[in-house]
Design a protein around this motif. Structure first.
Motif, mmCIF file in Angstrom:
data_model
loop_
_atom_site.group_PDB
_atom_site.id
_atom_site.type_symbol
_atom_site.label_atom_id
_atom_site.label_comp_id
_atom_site.label_asym_id
_atom_site.label_seq_id
_atom_site.Cartn_x
_atom_site.Cartn_y
_atom_site.Cartn_z
ATOM 1 N N GLN A 13 0.987 -0.912 0.261
ATOM 2 C CA GLN A 13 -0.060 0.011 0.125
ATOM 3 C C GLN A 13 1.724 1.297 0.203
ATOM 4 O O GLN A 13 0.640 2.000 -0.621
ATOM 5 N N GLU A 14 1.911 1.474 0.499
ATOM 6 C CA GLU A 14 2.736 1.925 1.293
ATOM 7 C C GLU A 14 4.134 2.374 -0.045
ATOM 8 O O GLU A 14 3.956 4.174 -1.000
ATOM 9 N N GLY A 66 -4.343 -3.130 -6.061
ATOM 10 C CA GLY A 66 -5.726 -4.283 -6.228
ATOM 11 C C GLY A 66 -5.557 -5.323 -6.381
ATOM 12 O O GLY A 66 -5.820 -6.752 -6.539
ATOM 13 N N ALA A 67 -4.339 -5.659 -7.356
ATOM 14 C CA ALA A 67 -3.805 -7.318 -7.632
ATOM 15 C C ALA A 67 -3.704 -7.649 -6.254
ATOM 16 O O ALA A 67 -3.718 -8.978 -6.306
ATOM 17 N N PHE A 68 -2.264 -7.194 -5.664
ATOM 18 C CA PHE A 68 -2.076 -7.593 -4.344
ATOM 19 C C PHE A 68 -3.620 -8.559 -3.523
ATOM 20 O O PHE A 68 -3.621 -9.263 -2.848
ATOM 21 N N VAL A 69 -4.380 -7.040 -3.355
ATOM 22 C CA VAL A 69 -5.915 -7.643 -2.916
ATOM 23 C C VAL A 69 -5.933 -9.073 -4.182
ATOM 24 O O VAL A 69 -6.833 -10.102 -2.485
#
Length: 168
Positions: free
Chosen positions: A142-143, A150-153
């Motif tokens: 996020q940072e 978005g892809a990470f989530v």
């Protein structure tokens, strides 16, 4: 006030095989905690050791990890109770130096209990570590790489389920 025999049996059952703390079992049975403690002590004097039976039920029902979780939960209840007692004590009840010694001993007991519990419950400890690492990674993405969040989530949710399945 005399309580019916059924109340004593219900309390015993809730504590021994119902996985309730003695405090919670007393509340469920609507009796004072002191009464529950007295009944437990009287039963022990007659050879009915509620704690041994409780441990046996716990082991039979799920192994050492369940027992360890129950012991940690019991410790945390006592820890909270002791902290409340220390906070409520006045300087007339407890000198500051005594309070400091008790707080130090309590902190030491907490540290040792948590460390011992982690050794007994390696899977739970591994799960906690894995989830903490995933949380750290989420903050990092996020940072440092918000465009990829978005892809990470999208990947994190099913992967988190796999982590819980493996370690939970």
């Amino acid at each position: 006030m005399a309580h019916p025999k059924e109340t004593r049996e219900k309390l015993r059952g809730l504590y021994v095989s119902g996985k309730q703390t003695l405090e919670t079992a007393a509340m469920i049975c609507q009796i004072p905690f002191a009464t529950a403690r007295n009944w437990k002590r009287a039963a022990l004097e007659k050879g009915d050791d509620w704690d041994k039976l409780r441990a046996a039920y716990t082991l039979a029902g799920g192994g050492i990890e369940d027992l360890s979780r129950a012991m940690l939960a019991g410790f945390l209840v006592q820890y909270n109770s002791t902290m409340t007692m220390l906070q409520d004590a006045t300087t007339e009840d407890l000198r500051p130096s005594e309070r400091a010694k008790l707080l130090s001993a309590l902190a030491d007991a907490f540290t040792k209990t948590v460390a011992a519990n982690a050794r007994v419950m390696p899977e739970t400890s591994k799960l906690a570590t894995a989830l903490e690492v995933l949380e750290m990674l989420a903050v990092f993405v996020q940072e440092k790489h918000p465009a990829h969040l978005g892809a990470f989530v999208e990947v994190l949710e099913p992967f988190g389920a796999q982590v819980e399945q493996k370690f939970g």
